[in-house]
Design a protein around this motif. Structure first.
Motif, PDB file in Angstrom:
ATOM      1  N   ALA A 112      33.608 -31.036  34.377  1.00 52.21           N
ATOM      2  CA  ALA A 112      32.251 -31.449  34.007  1.00 52.21           C
ATOM      3  C   ALA A 112      31.625 -32.322  35.095  1.00 52.21           C
ATOM      4  N   THR A 113      32.416 -33.206  35.689  1.00 56.89           N
ATOM      5  CA  THR A 113      31.899 -34.096  36.736  1.00 56.89           C
ATOM      6  C   THR A 113      31.462 -33.307  37.965  1.00 56.89           C
ATOM      7  N   ILE A 114      32.272 -32.326  38.366  1.00 57.04           N
ATOM      8  CA  ILE A 114      31.907 -31.495  39.519  1.00 57.04           C
ATOM      9  C   ILE A 114      30.616 -30.728  39.237  1.00 57.04           C
ATOM     10  N   ALA A 115      30.510 -30.174  38.039  1.00 56.38           N
ATOM     11  CA  ALA A 115      29.310 -29.402  37.691  1.00 56.38           C
ATOM     12  C   ALA A 115      28.060 -30.283  37.693  1.00 56.38           C
ATOM     13  N   LEU A 116      28.174 -31.517  37.187  1.00 60.42           N
ATOM     14  CA  LEU A 116      27.018 -32.414  37.159  1.00 60.42           C
ATOM     15  C   LEU A 116      26.587 -32.810  38.572  1.00 60.42           C
ATOM     16  N   GLY A 117      27.557 -33.165  39.416  1.00 63.31           N
ATOM     17  CA  GLY A 117      27.218 -33.529  40.788  1.00 63.31           C
ATOM     18  C   GLY A 117      26.609 -32.375  41.545  1.00 63.31           C
ATOM     19  N   ASN A 118      27.124 -31.194  41.309  1.00 64.37           N
ATOM     20  CA  ASN A 118      26.604 -29.998  41.961  1.00 64.37           C
ATOM     21  C   ASN A 118      25.143 -29.755  41.590  1.00 64.37           C
ATOM     22  N   GLY A 119      24.757 -30.137  40.376  1.00 64.42           N
ATOM     23  CA  GLY A 119      23.382 -29.944  39.933  1.00 64.42           C
ATOM     24  C   GLY A 119      22.372 -30.654  40.809  1.00 64.42           C
ATOM     25  N   LEU A 120      22.711 -31.837  41.300  1.00 66.26           N
ATOM     26  CA  LEU A 120      21.822 -32.555  42.209  1.00 66.26           C
ATOM     27  C   LEU A 120      21.964 -32.061  43.642  1.00 66.26           C
ATOM     28  N   PHE A 121      23.187 -31.741  44.039  1.00 67.98           N
ATOM     29  CA  PHE A 121      23.475 -31.421  45.436  1.00 67.98           C
ATOM     30  C   PHE A 121      22.917 -30.064  45.857  1.00 67.98           C
ATOM     31  N   LEU A 122      23.207 -29.033  45.096  1.00 68.53           N
ATOM     32  CA  LEU A 122      22.983 -27.663  45.549  1.00 68.53           C
ATOM     33  C   LEU A 122      21.522 -27.327  45.833  1.00 68.53           C
ATOM     34  N   PRO A 123      20.594 -27.523  44.867  1.00 69.08           N
ATOM     35  CA  PRO A 123      19.204 -27.143  45.170  1.00 69.08           C
ATOM     36  C   PRO A 123      18.543 -28.083  46.153  1.00 69.08           C
ATOM     37  N   SER A 124      18.955 -29.336  46.170  1.00 76.20           N
ATOM     38  CA  SER A 124      18.322 -30.317  47.046  1.00 76.20           C
ATOM     39  C   SER A 124      18.668 -30.088  48.497  1.00 76.20           C
ATOM     40  N   LEU A 125      19.859 -29.553  48.775  1.00 75.73           N
ATOM     41  CA  LEU A 125      20.241 -29.273  50.152  1.00 75.73           C
ATOM     42  C   LEU A 125      19.550 -28.012  50.658  1.00 75.73           C
ATOM     43  N   ALA A 126      19.679 -26.910  49.923  1.00 80.13           N
ATOM     44  CA  ALA A 126      19.121 -25.638  50.379  1.00 80.13           C
ATOM     45  C   ALA A 126      17.598 -25.681  50.480  1.00 80.13           C
ATOM     46  N   SER A 127      16.949 -26.452  49.632  1.00 84.24           N
ATOM     47  CA  SER A 127      15.485 -26.480  49.631  1.00 84.24           C
ATOM     48  C   SER A 127      14.913 -27.236  50.819  1.00 84.24           C
ATOM     49  N   GLN A 128      15.748 -27.873  51.646  1.00 81.30           N
ATOM     50  CA  GLN A 128      15.263 -28.555  52.847  1.00 81.30           C
ATOM     51  C   GLN A 128      15.118 -27.604  54.038  1.00 81.30           C
ATOM     52  N   ILE A 129      15.619 -26.373  53.906  1.00 82.37           N
ATOM     53  CA  ILE A 129      15.589 -25.441  55.034  1.00 82.37           C
ATOM     54  C   ILE A 129      14.161 -25.104  55.437  1.00 82.37           C
TER      55      ILE A 129
END
Length: 439
Positions: A112-129
């Protein structure tokens, strides 16, 4: 208009330096994710003694929530935190979750912790391209494919390192290595922030300005949601890679290379990524040559072709598995290797292309949210994959793979039909949404 901190800064490898920072950050994040994923089904069935049907469901639900949480994480990043803070908070949370995986009592809280952290990380990184390039910069078309190579380099080395540690010394060592990879990702991101796009300054009582939600914006959003729904079907087939394909590698494949050595079962999970970063430059060069000749395949037609190739790969695997079962033997490891090559070639036509589609078509002010919508398709897709995985034990393996091939074929047909429909709209209106898809 997208801006960077220094628009005149020199290029790295033909692209803005920020792409390299995002590339390396995502590479090590994917090392942690795929390192843990390579061990997960084996850890549940061999160490925790969870039945295969339940292990497949747990795997599917976890993988689904990895794609579900980015929907809310993207909204939080767009409206309140900003992309940089979201990446840092999300990455720290994920690193904690990976280290928690080393403790058996914390198994479910760790997921659950990995999934929650991924929620902030994944779209925020790729959307900076997209913010790294000026409007009309032709390099932006290939940026997502380059980024996808970074994803897959991390995914390639992860099973080799984490998988080997897990199989040879204990699963917990593999999970700890995944945590170290996540910390490495954070260090790279923090050290390279000055190369990334500037963000709109936020105050306690203000939010970044957004354009009005007019008809064109709603049309784009509705179209992207429709494509995401089709990707759900495709992912039901694609996401078997770490689930039933991993199980078949252990129980249905002869992995012996010599009398005294056989290929570790986790190593096969690296093949997908190996093909991605070796074949991507060749594929991009081919697309560039076609573009110079005035041949531009619409994005949805590329995606339909990719889904069809993935479906074909499963049908071929079904024939191999059925033959092996009929003769009471195991399939040679070369067949599984060949399947990974063919399946991944299809993947290159659909997943990075789809990510680029969502990034380029996202209305201004909704980019992280739209990227999150792309990943949200993975939520339902992984739930579907987990549900399909429960059929692994009851069905003969040949019939199971035939079913999965049919699921990918349905996705290919739907993508093609939508692509044809958009082509008809383009001919009638000679402008609008469909024109963006083939530019």
């Amino acid at each position: 208009m997208p801006t960077t901190n220094n628009p005149r800064q020199r290029n790295w490898f033909g692209h803005p330096p920020g792409l390299t920072i995002l590339f390396l950050t995502e590479m090590w994040e994917m090392f942690s994710f795929f390192g843990m994923r390579a061990l997960l089904v084996y850890y549940m069935t061999m160490h925790l003694d969870i039945r295969q049907e339940y292990a497949s469901l747990i795997y599917g639900v976890y993988a689904a929530f990895v794609y579900f949480t980015p929907v809310f994480g993207g909204i939080v990043a767009d409206r309140w935190l900003g992309k940089r803070k979201a990446v840092i908070i999300g990455g720290t949370t994920m690193a904690l979750g990976h280290f928690m995986m080393a403790s058996e009592p914390l198994f479910y809280p760790a997921l659950a912790t990995i999934a929650l952290g991924n929620g902030l990380f994944l779209p925020s990184l790729a959307s900076q391209i997209e913010g790294l390039y000026r409007e009309g910069d032709p390099r932006s078309k290939s940026a997502y494919n380059v980024y996808y190579v970074g994803v897959n380099i991390g995914a390639f080395i992860a099973p080799l390192i984490c998988g080997s540690l897990g199989e040879a010394y204990g699963w917990h060592w593999g999970f700890a290595a995944a945590g170290i990879g996540m910390l490495t990702s954070l260090v790279i991101y923090l050290g390279g922030q000055h190369h990334l796009p500037r963000e709109t300054q936020r105050t306690d009582n203000s939010q970044p300005a957004r354009p009005p939600l007019d008809q064109s914006v709603w049309r784009r959003l509705a179209f992207l949601m429709g494509v995401a729904a089709i990707i759900v079907v495709f992912r039901g087939a694609y996401e078997q890679v770490g689930n039933t394909i991993a199980l078949w590698a252990e129980e249905g494949v002869d992995r012996h290379v010599t009398t005294n050595w056989s290929i570790p079962m986790t190593w096969f999970q690296s093949l997908d990524s190996f093909v991605v970063f070796t074949a991507t430059p060749l594929l991009l060069a081919r697309w560039a040559r076609l573009a110079k000749r005035g041949i531009e395949t619409p994005w949805l037609h590329k995606m339909a072709f990719g889904a069809a190739v993935v479906g074909l790969s499963y049908i071929l695997l079904a024939a191999v598995a059925a033959w092996a079962e009929a003769h009471g033997t195991r399939a040679h490891w070369g067949w599984l290797t060949a399947w990974f090559v063919l399946m991944t070639l299809g993947e290159l036509y659909i997943l990075p292309v789809g990510l680029g589609l969502f990034g380029r078509m996202a209305p201004e002010g909704f980019r992280a949210t739209c990227i999150a919508t792309w990943f949200f398709a993975g939520f339902f897709g992984n739930l579907l994959a987990g549900a399909l995985g429960t059929l692994w034990s009851p069905l003969p393996h040949g019939w199971f793979f035939m079913l999965i091939g049919g699921v990918a074929g349905v996705a290919a047909l739907l993508l093609y039909v939508v692509g044809v429909r958009m082509g008809q709209v383009e001919k009638r209106e000679n402008a609008g949404l469909a024109a963006m898809l083939s530019r």
